[in-house]
Scaffold this active site. Structure first.
Site, short mmCIF file in Angstrom:
data_model
loop_
_atom_site.label_atom_id
_atom_site.label_comp_id
_atom_site.label_asym_id
_atom_site.label_seq_id
_atom_site.Cartn_x
_atom_site.Cartn_y
_atom_site.Cartn_z
N VAL A 139 0.73 -1.38 0.44
CA VAL A 139 -0.04 -0.25 -0.34
C VAL A 139 1.80 0.65 0.25
O VAL A 139 0.64 2.28 -1.05
CB VAL A 139 -1.58 -0.55 1.08
CG1 VAL A 139 -1.97 1.32 0.91
CG2 VAL A 139 -1.83 -1.24 1.48
N LYS A 198 -6.91 -2.77 9.32
CA LYS A 198 -7.99 -2.74 10.38
C LYS A 198 -8.07 -3.21 11.27
O LYS A 198 -8.78 -2.80 12.48
CB LYS A 198 -9.32 -3.28 9.18
CG LYS A 198 -7.98 -4.35 8.81
CD LYS A 198 -8.31 -4.49 7.25
CE LYS A 198 -6.80 -5.21 6.09
NZ LYS A 198 -6.98 -5.44 5.30
N GLY A 210 -11.15 -1.42 1.15
CA GLY A 210 -10.31 -1.01 -0.30
C GLY A 210 -10.80 0.78 -0.71
O GLY A 210 -10.43 0.98 0.35
N ILE A 270 -13.63 1.12 -1.82
CA ILE A 270 -15.00 1.64 -2.04
C ILE A 270 -15.30 2.37 -0.39
O ILE A 270 -14.47 2.72 0.59
CB ILE A 270 -16.26 0.56 -1.45
CG1 ILE A 270 -15.68 -1.18 -2.65
CG2 ILE A 270 -17.03 0.48 -1.12
CD1 ILE A 270 -16.50 -2.26 -2.46
N GLY A 279 -0.62 -10.86 -3.75
CA GLY A 279 -0.30 -9.69 -2.95
C GLY A 279 -2.02 -9.91 -2.90
O GLY A 279 -2.19 -8.69 -1.80
N GLU A 326 -3.17 -11.72 3.00
CA GLU A 326 -3.09 -11.40 4.29
C GLU A 326 -0.99 -11.96 4.36
O GLU A 326 -1.27 -13.00 4.44
CB GLU A 326 -3.75 -11.06 5.46
CG GLU A 326 -4.77 -10.52 5.84
CD GLU A 326 -3.72 -9.08 5.79
OE1 GLU A 326 -3.01 -8.25 6.81
OE2 GLU A 326 -4.85 -7.50 5.55
N LYS A 335 -13.41 -5.42 9.57
CA LYS A 335 -13.83 -4.50 8.77
C LYS A 335 -15.53 -4.06 8.98
O LYS A 335 -15.72 -2.94 8.95
CB LYS A 335 -13.31 -4.83 6.96
CG LYS A 335 -12.20 -5.07 6.47
CD LYS A 335 -12.02 -5.38 5.50
CE LYS A 335 -10.96 -5.66 4.78
NZ LYS A 335 -10.85 -6.58 4.25
#
Ligand SMILES: NC(=O)c1ccc[n+]([C@@H]2O[C@H](COP(=O)([O-])OP(=O)(O)OC[C@H]3O[C@@H](n4cnc5c(N)ncnc54)[C@H](OP(=O)(O)O)[C@@H]3O)[C@@H](O)[C@H]2O)c1
Length: 412
Positions: free
Chosen positions: A15, A96, A125, A127, A178, A181, A196
């Site tokens: 990220v 999260k 992600g 959204i 990827g 986790e 989440k």
């Protein structure tokens, strides 16, 4: 006021790198001062003077007003984020687990220190669900939010269902791409979507719930028999996180596989995509769809939060501060499909009603109604047994007949 953002980035993995790619693609008036990483010996795509392994170089730097936390260690992340907020810096995070486990405390820290923590990238992600729950549905009565909140388990289910891959091969592919986790149990065991969901519920209902109190059952014990059953009935199996109102004052949260009919929006959400259905009293049903993971989609959500800090945006947690706040409850009856081997599991689960039962030498299943509380009490037994459980739609012909009977009773 258009505030100049000076950033200390913590974490430069999937990220972090994705965010950097986006920031550097055009002039956004964002000044990236320093990047904190863990392993100084790793080869990086940027000059070495960007990097440090010393967190104090960003936390104690008065020229940095914003910390972007993108590391893969929830405990360390909490220490970094709370220190940053207490020292007057705003924070954006996509972590999260850390946020779900410490949300109440993090809200108090923000209030005490007048700082802002934003985390759109942590939930589904790309959204934009958190800001929508917080702002757009501010005054709406929300019956439920439910959906596919975990891209890697959805990817695995898609590959198994549509391409006939076996579970281990599909999981390996998700990891190689990827999506998964580092610890795959977080995804396939339903922990990641639970974190989440807990965050989303705070913005939908104003409830701060300890994730440990929420049921999560994943897809690890899915077998070819379950697929066979789903195919015969024209269902797809999806891992669904849901928060539903079960009374005026309470809502129920759970993560459980579900057999989905083709008329459900989530039926066509495949691979690493996520989908969220919001069921509201006046807006009715609305559907959000998008990439739930990956460096660029998540980086885009992180950038949106960074940009919001320019105009001092902060979550107000309006529903938490309302007088008639919704409480957490586990009072729910679920209609489920359960494939099992050990009969004693059935005794423990104490089905309220049974509508179908199948028994052969190597495949036993039962369909019936069970209380969520019983399910929670037996969750370890279910996991140890390798039993597979999925919520299943009610047989609508029965429901219709029931409704017609009720109507007849009332009109006569
Ligand atoms: N990947 C996704 O699609 C996605 C989507 C949504 C949310 N998220 C969340 O975003 C966060 C980052 O995920 P990721 O996939 O980018 O992780 P990642 O690829 O594993 O990268 C983690 C980064 O954190 C750094 N790091 C770890 N511990 C650190 C410490 N104590 N101090 C400083 N840096 C440290 C690592 O440093 P080194 O480079 O030196 O190892 C690495 O750069 C996680 O919370 C994850 O749950 C990820």
């Amino acid at each position: 006021m258009d505030k100049k953002l000076t950033i200390g980035l913590v974490g430069f993995g999937v990220v972090g790198q994705g965010l950097y790619d986006i920031i550097s693609s055009k002039d956004l008036n964002i000044d990236l001062k320093k990047i904190v990483i863990k392993d100084a010996s790793k080869k990086r795509s940027l000059p070495s003077d960007y990097f440090t392994t010393n967190i104090d170089e960003v936390l104690l730097n008065p020229d940095i007003n914003t910390i972007v936390e993108l590391i893969n260690d929830a405990d360390t992340a909490f220490v970094i984020v709370s220190r940053a907020l207490k020292s007057g810096k705003n924070v954006v995070s996509a972590n999260k687990k850390m946020i779900a486990e410490h949300l109440k405390e993090l809200v108090e820290i923000q209030q005490q220190h007048g700082t802002s923590l934003l985390y759109e990238g942590a939930v589904c992600g790309s959204i934009p669900i958190i800001r929508n729950l917080e702002e757009y549905y501010d005054n709406e009565l929300l019956y439920s939010i439910s959906g596919i909140f975990n891209g890697s388990s959805n990817y695995i289910l898609s590959k198994i269902f549509n391409e006939g891959l076996d579970y281990d091969t599909a999981l390996k592919q998700a990891q190689d791409l990827g999506f998964a986790e580092t610890d795959a149990t977080l995804d396939v065991g339903g922990f990641d979507p639970k974190f989440k969901l807990v965050i989303a519920a705070a913005h939908a209902y104003g409830t701060f719930i300890n994730p440990a109190e929420v049921l999560n059952i994943g897809i690890q014990s899915l077998s070819p028999h379950d697929l066979q059953y789903a195919r015969e009935k024209n269902y797809k199996i999806k891992l669904i996180a849901s928060a539903r109102k079960n009374s005026d004052e309470t809502s129920v949260l759970l993560v459980l596989p579900k057999m989905i009919r083709s008329d459900n929006f989530l039926y066509n959400v495949e691979n690493e995509y996520n989908g969220v259905i919001v069921q509201a009293a006046f807006a009715d049903q609305q559907f959000f769809f998008g990439k739930g993971a990956g460096g660029h989609p998540t980086g885009a959500a992180v950038l949106s939060d960074i940009a919001a800090l320019r105009y001092q945006y902060r979550y107000e947690y309006k529903k938490y501060h309302q007088k008639n706040r919704v409480n957490h409850s586990n009072d729910l009856i679920l209609n489920v499909y359960l494939r099992y081997t050990d009969e004693s599991l059935l005794n423990n689960l104490e089905f309220e009603t049974i509508s179908e039962r199948f028994y052969s030498a190597n495949f036993q299943f039962i369909i019936g109604k069970i209380s969520l509380e019983n399910l929670i009490r037996n969750v370890e037994f279910i996991r140890e047994n390798g039993a597979f459980i999925a919520e299943i739609p009610e047989d609508e012909s029965h429901v219709l007949i029931e409704e017609q009977i009720q109507e007849l009773i009332h009109t006569h």
